[in-house]
Scaffold this motif. Structure first.
Motif, PDB file in Angstrom:
ATOM      1  N   HIS A   8      54.109 -18.867 -78.428  1.00 44.73           N
ATOM      2  CA  HIS A   8      53.562 -19.766 -79.733  1.00 44.73           C
ATOM      3  C   HIS A   8      54.814 -19.805 -80.760  1.00 44.73           C
ATOM      4  CE1 HIS A   8      51.234 -20.662 -83.110  1.00 44.73           C
ATOM      5  NE2 HIS A   8      51.468 -19.766 -83.922  1.00 44.73           N
ATOM      6  N   ALA A   9      55.541 -18.909 -80.793  1.00 46.54           N
ATOM      7  CA  ALA A   9      56.748 -19.074 -81.701  1.00 46.54           C
ATOM      8  C   ALA A   9      57.729 -20.005 -81.146  1.00 46.54           C
ATOM      9  CB  ALA A   9      57.651 -17.848 -81.856  1.00 46.54           C
ATOM     10  N   HIS A  10      57.808 -20.424 -80.177  1.00 48.05           N
ATOM     11  CA  HIS A  10      58.986 -21.311 -79.175  1.00 48.05           C
ATOM     12  C   HIS A  10      58.199 -22.778 -79.253  1.00 48.05           C
ATOM     13  CE1 HIS A  10      62.447 -19.076 -78.135  1.00 48.05           C
ATOM     14  NE2 HIS A  10      61.541 -18.002 -77.572  1.00 48.05           N
ATOM     15  N   GLY A  11      56.804 -22.838 -79.629  1.00 53.56           N
ATOM     16  CA  GLY A  11      56.107 -24.073 -79.838  1.00 53.56           C
ATOM     17  C   GLY A  11      55.199 -24.215 -78.617  1.00 53.56           C
ATOM     18  N   GLY A  12      54.765 -23.079 -77.991  1.00 49.87           N
ATOM     19  CA  GLY A  12      53.564 -23.030 -77.133  1.00 49.87           C
ATOM     20  C   GLY A  12      52.365 -23.032 -77.617  1.00 49.87           C
ATOM     21  N   SER A  13      51.531 -22.757 -76.839  1.00 51.46           N
ATOM     22  CA  SER A  13      49.812 -22.719 -77.322  1.00 51.46           C
ATOM     23  C   SER A  13      49.634 -21.608 -78.484  1.00 51.46           C
ATOM     24  CB  SER A  13      48.789 -22.268 -76.105  1.00 51.46           C
ATOM     25  OG  SER A  13      47.777 -21.820 -76.664  1.00 51.46           O
ATOM     26  N   GLY A  14      48.725 -21.935 -79.211  1.00 49.43           N
ATOM     27  CA  GLY A  14      48.365 -21.060 -80.305  1.00 49.43           C
ATOM     28  C   GLY A  14      47.197 -20.249 -80.025  1.00 49.43           C
ATOM     29  N   ASN A  15      46.694 -20.410 -78.693  1.00 50.08           N
ATOM     30  CA  ASN A  15      45.642 -19.657 -78.141  1.00 50.08           C
ATOM     31  C   ASN A  15      46.392 -18.523 -77.879  1.00 50.08           C
ATOM     32  OD1 ASN A  15      43.058 -18.756 -77.276  1.00 50.08           O
ATOM     33  ND2 ASN A  15      43.185 -20.046 -75.551  1.00 50.08           N
ATOM     34  N   LEU A  16      46.096 -17.290 -78.414  1.00 45.51           N
ATOM     35  CA  LEU A  16      47.011 -16.069 -77.996  1.00 45.51           C
ATOM     36  C   LEU A  16      45.928 -14.926 -77.142  1.00 45.51           C
ATOM     37  CD1 LEU A  16      48.531 -15.360 -81.560  1.00 45.51           C
ATOM     38  CD2 LEU A  16      49.445 -16.811 -79.656  1.00 45.51           C
ATOM     39  N   GLN A  17      46.907 -14.346 -76.514  1.00 44.28           N
ATOM     40  CA  GLN A  17      46.134 -13.270 -75.276  1.00 44.28           C
ATOM     41  C   GLN A  17      45.774 -12.236 -76.201  1.00 44.28           C
ATOM     42  OE1 GLN A  17      48.745 -12.980 -72.258  1.00 44.28           O
ATOM     43  NE2 GLN A  17      48.937 -14.925 -71.789  1.00 44.28           N
ATOM     44  N   HIS A  18      45.438 -11.036 -75.512  1.00 46.02           N
ATOM     45  CA  HIS A  18      44.626  -9.858 -76.302  1.00 46.02           C
ATOM     46  C   HIS A  18      45.642  -9.045 -77.147  1.00 46.02           C
ATOM     47  CE1 HIS A  18      46.090  -8.659 -72.383  1.00 46.02           C
ATOM     48  NE2 HIS A  18      46.208  -7.365 -72.760  1.00 46.02           N
ATOM     49  N   ASP A  19      46.886  -9.099 -77.094  1.00 43.48           N
ATOM     50  CA  ASP A  19      47.615  -8.115 -77.666  1.00 43.48           C
ATOM     51  C   ASP A  19      49.085  -8.589 -78.276  1.00 43.48           C
ATOM     52  OD1 ASP A  19      49.356  -8.509 -75.298  1.00 43.48           O
ATOM     53  OD2 ASP A  19      48.795  -6.284 -74.822  1.00 43.48           O
ATOM     54  N   VAL A  20      49.813  -7.987 -78.787  1.00 45.59           N
ATOM     55  CA  VAL A  20      51.105  -8.121 -79.231  1.00 45.59           C
ATOM     56  C   VAL A  20      52.241  -7.320 -78.435  1.00 45.59           C
ATOM     57  CG1 VAL A  20      52.807  -8.644 -81.263  1.00 45.59           C
ATOM     58  CG2 VAL A  20      50.266  -8.646 -81.617  1.00 45.59           C
ATOM     59  N   ASP A  21      53.055  -8.184 -78.096  1.00 50.71           N
ATOM     60  CA  ASP A  21      54.194  -7.406 -77.178  1.00 50.71           C
ATOM     61  C   ASP A  21      55.623  -7.695 -77.952  1.00 50.71           C
ATOM     62  OD1 ASP A  21      52.366  -7.039 -74.911  1.00 50.71           O
ATOM     63  OD2 ASP A  21      52.483  -9.183 -74.388  1.00 50.71           O
ATOM     64  N   PHE A  22      56.232  -6.344 -77.790  1.00 48.45           N
ATOM     65  CA  PHE A  22      57.771  -6.344 -78.323  1.00 48.45           C
ATOM     66  C   PHE A  22      58.553  -5.641 -77.342  1.00 48.45           C
ATOM     67  CE2 PHE A  22      55.705  -6.511 -82.219  1.00 48.45           C
ATOM     68  CZ  PHE A  22      56.328  -7.515 -83.016  1.00 48.45           C
ATOM     69  N   CYS A  23      59.782  -6.014 -77.026  1.00 46.22           N
ATOM     70  CA  CYS A  23      60.494  -5.547 -75.961  1.00 46.22           C
ATOM     71  C   CYS A  23      61.939  -4.572 -76.732  1.00 46.22           C
ATOM     72  CB  CYS A  23      61.531  -6.453 -75.325  1.00 46.22           C
ATOM     73  SG  CYS A  23      60.117  -7.392 -74.006  1.00 46.22           S
ATOM     74  N   VAL A  24      61.994  -3.344 -76.161  1.00 47.68           N
ATOM     75  CA  VAL A  24      63.010  -2.698 -76.723  1.00 47.68           C
ATOM     76  C   VAL A  24      63.690  -2.047 -75.634  1.00 47.68           C
ATOM     77  CG1 VAL A  24      61.822  -2.185 -78.926  1.00 47.68           C
ATOM     78  CG2 VAL A  24      61.949  -0.373 -76.999  1.00 47.68           C
ATOM     79  N   ARG A  25      64.969  -1.511 -75.695  1.00 47.31           N
ATOM     80  CA  ARG A  25      65.787  -0.717 -74.626  1.00 47.31           C
ATOM     81  C   ARG A  25      64.882   0.661 -74.366  1.00 47.31           C
ATOM     82  NH1 ARG A  25      71.805  -0.482 -77.175  1.00 47.31           N
ATOM     83  NH2 ARG A  25      70.538   0.245 -78.721  1.00 47.31           N
ATOM     84  N   PRO A  26      64.993   1.047 -73.154  1.00 41.60           N
ATOM     85  CA  PRO A  26      64.332   2.316 -72.724  1.00 41.60           C
ATOM     86  C   PRO A  26      64.987   3.405 -73.727  1.00 41.60           C
ATOM     87  CG  PRO A  26      65.021   1.222 -70.781  1.00 41.60           C
ATOM     88  CD  PRO A  26      65.665   0.435 -71.876  1.00 41.60           C
ATOM     89  N   GLU A  27      66.113   3.415 -74.243  1.00 39.78           N
ATOM     90  CA  GLU A  27      66.628   4.562 -74.980  1.00 39.78           C
ATOM     91  C   GLU A  27      66.054   4.515 -76.396  1.00 39.78           C
ATOM     92  OE1 GLU A  27      70.352   1.760 -74.406  1.00 39.78           O
ATOM     93  OE2 GLU A  27      68.536   2.428 -73.300  1.00 39.78           O
ATOM     94  N   ASP A  28      65.583   3.271 -76.863  1.00 43.22           N
ATOM     95  CA  ASP A  28      65.126   3.037 -78.253  1.00 43.22           C
ATOM     96  C   ASP A  28      63.728   3.329 -78.469  1.00 43.22           C
ATOM     97  OD1 ASP A  28      67.805   2.389 -78.917  1.00 43.22           O
ATOM     98  OD2 ASP A  28      67.553   0.399 -78.711  1.00 43.22           O
TER      99      ASP A  28
END
Length: 218
Positions: A71-91
């Protein structure tokens, strides 16, 4: 899990988010479900904003992923069931501590490649492995800072987003229908040759590329 997740969300202490200036997220006081945003998409966006603001203030290296990143990149505003963030394993540990200190409920699911939190009654996945590959610093450094409504935060680059989605295809998980609209929406922003190289010659990603070619997406 020992505690009831719904009760945990309702009884969590106040999120300590201090406004840093114009456009920042105002302090958030947890509300019961009756006071949450009625629109599910808006609730997911609010959760993404709050958690992104917490991670920014904590100085963590991270990137927004999943449907909110699309959505932030301009795609659909119909969002899925959750929010995802990526971090490094050690963090993962320090990030979990930051979220707990902010008043979020954080727990470890059976899967060993993510931790989970709740915000505004929405699931938040903090992922440190995409398609069986550890999230790398290089991937997070490639993230683009984009606005998620009023909050700017690093968002996984389109090429990395599609690589993660397509490389995850297998005999047990092969939902082309969910990824096809994303590929259409972001196709001009994606380095498709890089995605091909990263996915190798695995049969399910190869089948999806064939579909994209036949539909003139790429």
């Amino acid at each position: 899990m020992a505690e009831n997740r719904e009760d945990a969300v309702r009884t969590a202490p106040e999120l300590r988010l201090a406004s840093e200036g114009p456009g920042e997220v105002p302090p958030y006081v947890p509300a019961d479900e009756a006071d949450l945003p009625r629109d599910r998409n808006q609730a997911i966006l609010e959760a993404a904003k709050q958690v992104g603001a917490v991670l920014k203030r904590g100085g963590h290296l991270f990137a927004l992923a999943g449907s909110v990143a699309v959505h932030a990149h301009g795609g659909s505003g119909n969002l899925q069931h959750d929010v995802d963030f990526c971090v490094r394993p050690e963090d993962a540990g320090p990030v979990a501590a930051t979220l707990r200190d902010a008043g979020l409920t954080v727990y470890t699911p059976p899967e060993d490649w993510l931790i989970k939190a709740t915000c505004f009654g929405q699931d938040v996945d903090v992922i440190f492995e995409l398609a069986h590959r550890p999230v790398s610093e290089e991937m997070l450094r490639r993230a683009e800072e984009l606005p998620v409504e009023s909050v700017r935060m690093p968002v996984l680059a389109p090429t990395d987003l599609l690589t993660g989605l397509i490389a995850a295809f297998s005999e047990h998980h092969c939902d082309f229908g969910a990824v096809l609209p994303i590929a259409r929406a972001l196709r001009e922003k994606v380095d498709w040759e890089q995605v091909r190289r990263d996915c190798g010659d695995a049969p399910m990603p190869a089948a999806f590329f064939f579909l994209l070619e036949r539909l003139n997406v790429i």
